[in-house]
Design an enzyme around this catalytic site. Structure first.
Site, PDB file in Angstrom:
ATOM      1  N   HIS A 198      -4.888   6.040  -2.784  1.00 21.71           N
ATOM      2  CA  HIS A 198      -3.567   5.640  -2.287  1.00 21.71           C
ATOM      3  C   HIS A 198      -3.650   4.366  -1.445  1.00 21.71           C
ATOM      4  O   HIS A 198      -3.191   3.317  -1.873  1.00 21.71           O
ATOM      5  CB  HIS A 198      -2.859   6.761  -1.525  1.00 21.71           C
ATOM      6  CG  HIS A 198      -2.709   8.026  -2.286  1.00 21.71           C
ATOM      7  ND1 HIS A 198      -2.038   8.084  -3.493  1.00 21.71           N
ATOM      8  CD2 HIS A 198      -3.146   9.285  -2.038  1.00 21.71           C
ATOM      9  CE1 HIS A 198      -2.060   9.331  -3.943  1.00 21.71           C
ATOM     10  NE2 HIS A 198      -2.734  10.077  -3.084  1.00 21.71           N
ATOM     11  N   ASP A 241      -2.984  12.172 -10.111  1.00 22.18           N
ATOM     12  CA  ASP A 241      -2.840  12.895  -8.853  1.00 22.18           C
ATOM     13  C   ASP A 241      -2.214  14.273  -9.040  1.00 22.18           C
ATOM     14  O   ASP A 241      -2.867  15.190  -9.521  1.00 22.18           O
ATOM     15  CB  ASP A 241      -2.032  12.034  -7.870  1.00 22.18           C
ATOM     16  CG  ASP A 241      -2.134  12.538  -6.432  1.00 22.18           C
ATOM     17  OD1 ASP A 241      -2.773  13.566  -6.202  1.00 22.18           O
ATOM     18  OD2 ASP A 241      -1.562  11.895  -5.532  1.00 22.18           O
TER      19      ASP A 241
END
Length: 445
Positions: free
Chosen positions: A269, A320
């Site tokens: 991220h 994810d």
């Protein structure tokens, strides 16, 4: 020996025409260009290397579409979503995980991913006790990888705390929590679990700076010096403010000041970084793992990808939470997020390369580095290749642009030389879907 002939293929040197791949024992034994197809040779259109999916929580595939109801008057964010996730995972068994992961891995292959980095932290029984085999859940993931044919980089997660500074874990985290000694045993068991997969890779994943102390992170780095190291960081603004309150530094700043960050590291991220942090991460050689669909779904924000690329940074793509598994959409949303942030078009394109080519080259290269494995259409490499669905005009980079910003469809996928997807469907789709649906009906009801 078998051969595959394509009108064009994206080789390391660039686009080449009339390409024949010779495949033996799952690897490219020879690659010829500018050759005519043999009389009975099947003619395929456009070949590109399979893409690495550098960040997946396979079990969260069960939650897709299940967290779209407002939970309270203040609205929802990552933290309210996490509470729902904790409640849901309390019931997942190893057999359930194998079925859920097979569904996710199958959809990844159908989308053009040929290797996945499984950030695995669902280690223990629902009450927090260890399984008799501490690698039980790792074995479930290995079984799913074997069934679907996807390449696996397994990343056992070290998770010990609920917040910065070593605060004790909460009840919802009891299936995740371990200590250094148990984690060492977990890694040994995980290695055994994936030993039957011919090209599996084992890394480690300190979950986040919230979940590990400085001493624990130092111990992990020393214990596993040459393995891929993946870490969530700076995903939410609250994480940044909590880190500032605890240490006086932002998460990325704190990490870079204390550890020898290099290409073994993948920072997942890194959404909320300053310009200085962006440049420092680029200089370190670490790969940033971007997950645009999940980051959008959770309302996290958009990573400054354009500035990072200008700084020479490396990035890859991940699915994810697996709320939607679609490689083309991940890449498209990455570019569109930059456009919305900067209010301009064609942000990541260069004077020499289109958006599609810049995106694709970076995620293949960055993912390969982050997972210590991945596709490359080169002699000696694993024969992982993808045939894009044909388009009216699909010469060179236009094929990538049409795929990412148009159809998003994949026609065929070969993994280690075996055709696992044809006509956009995995060869075991029926059985995998049926098993997943049975698990979903039971757990979600």
């Amino acid at each position: 020996m078998r051969t595959l002939w394509f009108e064009q293929a994206l080789l390391p040197s660039g686009w080449c025409s009339s390409v024949r791949f010779q495949i033996e024992a799952g690897r490219f034994a020879g690659i010829e260009t500018d050759v005519d197809p043999a009389p009975r040779e099947v003619r395929h259109r456009t070949a590109v290397p399979g893409t690495p999916n550098l960040h997946s929580h396979a079990f969260q595939r069960l939650m897709a579409g299940f967290a779209e109801v407002r939970s309270g008057p203040a609205g929802d964010d990552f933290w309210s979503w996490r509470d729902l996730m904790y409640r849901l995972v309390s019931a997942i068994s190893p057999e359930d995980l194998a079925a859920i992961a097979a569904m996710a891995f199958m959809e990844m292959l159908e989308s053009g991913f040929t290797r996945t980095g499984e950030f695995q932290y669902l280690h223990h029984q629902p009450d927090g006790r260890a399984y008799d085999d501490i690698g039980e859940m790792a074995g479930a993931l290995a079984a799913a990888a074997e069934q679907t044919g996807i390449g696996l980089t397994l990343l056992p997660v070290f998770y010990a705390h609920a917040g910065f500074g070593g605060s004790p874990p909460n009840v919802g985290q009891r299936r995740f929590v371990t200590d250094i000694d148990a984690f060492s045993r977990l890694c040994d068991a995980s290695a055994r679990a994936v030993s039957s997969l011919p090209d599996a890779v084992l890394g480690i994943a300190p979950h986040s700076l919230r979940a590990v102390t400085a001493d624990e992170l130092s111990a992990l780095v020393c214990m596993f010096p040459d393995r891929p190291i993946h870490l969530h960081i700076a995903e939410q603004t609250k994480e940044v403010s909590d880190c500032l309150a605890w240490s006086g530094q932002r998460p990325v700043e704190w990490l870079l000041d204390r550890y020898p960050i290099d290409p073994h590291w993948c920072l997942i991220h890194a959404t909320h970084v300053t310009e200085a942090e962006c440049q420092a991460v680029a200089n370190s050689g670490a790969v940033v793992g971007l997950c645009p669909i999940t980051e959008a779904n959770l309302g996290d924000g958009a990573f400054p990808a354009a500035a990072f690329l200008t700084s020479g940074g490396a990035f890859g793509i991940g699915t994810d939470s697996n709320v939607r598994i679609d490689l083309g959409e991940e890449l498209r949303l990455l570019e569109y997020g930059q456009r919305l942030t900067r209010r301009q078009r064609t942000v990541l394109a260069t004077p020499d390369q289109s958006n599609g080519r810049v995106l694709f080259d970076n995620v293949v290269s960055g993912g390969r580095t982050a997972l210590a494995g991945g596709a490359m259409l080169r002699v000696g490499e694993q024969a992982d290749l993808v045939e894009l669905a044909p388009a009216v005009i699909d010469t060179g980079d236009r094929a990538l642009d049409h795929w990412i910003f148009g159809t998003g469809r994949v026609d065929r996928v070969w993994r280690a030389g075996q055709e696992v997807v044809a006509g956009g469907r995995h060869r075991h789709r029926g059985a995998i879907s049926e098993r997943f649906e049975a698990v979903a009906r039971r757990l979600l009801s």
